[in-house]
Design an enzyme around this catalytic site. Structure first.
Site, PDB file in Angstrom:
ATOM      1  N   ASP A   1       0.818  -1.212   0.000  1.00 27.96           N
ATOM      2  CA  ASP A   1       0.000   0.000   0.000  1.00 27.96           C
ATOM      3  C   ASP A   1       0.850   1.260   0.000  1.00 27.96           C
ATOM      4  O   ASP A   1       2.055   1.225   0.294  1.00 27.96           O
ATOM      5  CB  ASP A   1      -0.940   0.003   1.211  1.00 27.96           C
ATOM      6  CG  ASP A   1      -0.182  -0.056   2.539  1.00 27.96           C
ATOM      7  OD1 ASP A   1       0.830  -0.786   2.624  1.00 27.96           O
ATOM      8  OD2 ASP A   1      -0.601   0.630   3.485  1.00 27.96           O
TER       9      ASP A   1
ATOM     10  N   GLU B   1       0.113  -1.284   5.676  1.00 24.02           N
ATOM     11  CA  GLU B   1       1.189  -0.808   6.539  1.00 24.02           C
ATOM     12  C   GLU B   1       0.998   0.656   6.903  1.00 24.02           C
ATOM     13  O   GLU B   1       1.249   1.066   8.051  1.00 24.02           O
ATOM     14  CB  GLU B   1       2.539  -1.002   5.833  1.00 24.02           C
ATOM     15  CG  GLU B   1       3.760  -0.751   6.703  1.00 24.02           C
ATOM     16  CD  GLU B   1       4.275   0.680   6.683  1.00 24.02           C
ATOM     17  OE1 GLU B   1       5.198   0.996   7.447  1.00 24.02           O
ATOM     18  OE2 GLU B   1       3.739   1.499   5.900  1.00 24.02           O
TER      19      GLU B   1
END
Length: 487
Positions: free
Chosen positions: A79, A146
């Site tokens: 991400d 994350e």
């Protein structure tokens, strides 16, 4: 889109980074990229699987004759932070990232670039694809979410990974290698606050603070940049002298990004509006003076609203909320006495919202000491209980304890000297690398973190130095080959 990336060196890495730029992947929306990478692995005969949380693992057998070498895990997160300039419409769930090169750096146009951690992911994919490379057993671990919660690492299956060595490719400084990091936790505060109708003599005004640099709430928090939430609350505190009451508030979009903008609607007596405007103009000059040379773009405005709201916080609730926000911990709390120049404990007032009397705050506390993280969270609880708010701690994750005598670190330093002519700086970072969580789940695993030079992460100023990417790629290839020769 982004065809020019194919012309950059090293071409295998940039080819994969182009794919990442063209595939939307904000936190929580990684599914399309995961499916694409699984199809890519199938086309190349690479084994792949997911754990129960959806973290993706790709595997490649060792080069013949190197099956007994320690297994190497190339680790990054899929991400990216979704931040765009206010005047630039961008749907991070649908639109690709548009990139361009200027003066030896790769930038995005008006959005975050996603070099954090797209370049680490791209490098891992390029390593898997490189059949000229001699290597031991390889795993590429790509985690989810994350940037928002560390959810992928926190929920990673134990006993799933097979390698003995983990190379985290999520650092952002050239010539440095990281062996420790801060832990952290989200502190969430919520309250339902009483409202009251506008009086006949009250007018509504819109207060805006824009133009700050922003940045990463761990890496950049010690640089003296403005926090839009901290500064706008300071302005609101000053405007209480004119009997201002708060209607709504919206500041920051991510708990791990320094807020660049904040907006509030307030009401006050009509005969105080002119004096309030003068105060705001004076505060703009005051704040610009304090931030000069560090955050020079601050703009503070106060404009009347043509359609006033029906309700605002009552006077007591407004004053109590502004007072609590004004007193809340924000910024660097303590520098580390053990590691020179490293922040030990900090807090970022990342996201603050108020709508129809419903208040919400999400702050990110970071510390090299888990006890200090707990203490800051408890201070939030003690403070906001005074206004009747509820506080909870979410997404807590441990720090990564440095191991300066690691054989993996010694190997990396030797290769750095050979490749680049000097020793790397061995560092501990005030940011939440996933290594802290992974080390807790796999305590015997050796780990280091390194990467190319990235600046402005978590903001639309994010950029990566092209020359540093070549160095990063060369070091990564050399380290994988060196590890193939055994311990």
């Amino acid at each position: 889109m982004n065809e020019h990336l194919e012309q950059l060196s090293p071409q295998p890495l940039w080819h994969h980074f182009r794919t990442l730029c063209n595939t939307p992947r904000p936190s929580g929306h990684e599914a399309e990229l995961v499916a694409l990478l699984e199809r890519w692995a199938d086309a190349r005969g690479l084994a792949h699987d997911r754990d129960a949380h959806g973290n993706l693992r790709l595997r490649k057998p060792a080069t013949p004759g190197h099956e007994r070498a320690p297994g190497v895990i190339l680790q990054g997160h899929l991400d990216m932070v979704a931040q765009a300039n206010a005047e630039h419409p961008h749907d991070f769930t649908r639109d690709p990232i548009e990139t361009h090169v200027a003066d030896g750096w790769l930038h995005a146009r008006h959005t975050t670039l996603g070099a954090d951690n797209g370049l680490g992911v791209a490098a891992a994919l390029a390593i898997l694809e490189d059949d000229s490379l001699t290597h031991g057993p390889l795993e590429a671990l790509f985690t989810l979410e994350e940037e928002t919660s560390m959810g992928g690492a926190l929920n990673l299956a134990e006993g799933w990974l097979e390698g003995q060595v983990l190379l985290n490719l999520d650092s952002e400084d050239r010539g440095e290698v990281f062996i420790g990091c801060a832990g952290g936790a989200d502190v969430v505060v919520e309250a339902a606050l009483p409202t009251a109708p506008l009086a006949e003599h009250e007018v509504a005004l819109r207060l805006s603070l824009t133009g700050l640099v922003g940045g990463h709430s761990g890496i950049d928090i010690h640089r003296g940049r403005g926090n839009a939430n901290r500064l706008l609350v300071r302005v609101l505190r000053s405007l209480e002298a004119f009997d201002a009451r708060l209607v709504d508030y919206h500041g920051g979009t991510l708990r791990n990004a320094l807020p660049r903008e904040a907006f509030a609607t307030l009401v006050l007596p009509a005969d105080e509006a002119a004096a309030a405007s003068e105060r705001v103009a004076a505060l703009q000059q005051e704040l610009r003076g304090e931030l000069a040379g560090v955050d020079d773009g601050l703009t503070l405005t106060l404009h009347p609203l043509m359609s006033p709201p029906a309700q605002a916080l009552n006077a007591h609730a407004s004053r109590m909320l502004v007072a609590a926000l004004h007193a809340a911990p924000c910024g660097v709390e303590r520098m580390s006495p053990e590691v020179e120049g490293v922040v030990e404990t900090s807090n970022n007032l990342g996201v603050v919202g108020l709508e129809d009397g419903r208040f919400h705050l999400c702050a990110l506390v970071r510390s090299l000491r888990d006890s200090a993280t707990r203490d800051i969270a408890d201070r939030f609880r003690a403070l906001f209980e005074l206004i009747g708010a509820k506080t909870r701690v979410e997404n807590a994750y441990p720090g990564w304890t440095p191991a300066s005598d690691s054989p993996l670190l010694a190997r990396f330093c030797r290769l750095h000297r050979q490749q680049l002519g000097g020793d790397p700086a061995v560092k501990v970072i005030h940011a939440g690398l996933e290594c802290g969580i992974l080390a807790g789940k796999y305590p015997g695993m050796q780990m280091i973190s390194f990467g190319p030079l990235i600046r402005g992460a978590h903001s639309p100023d994010e950029r990566v130095e092209l020359e540093s990417v070549e160095e990063f790629w060369s070091l990564l290839r050399a380290l994988v080959e060196d590890l193939a020769e055994g311990s």
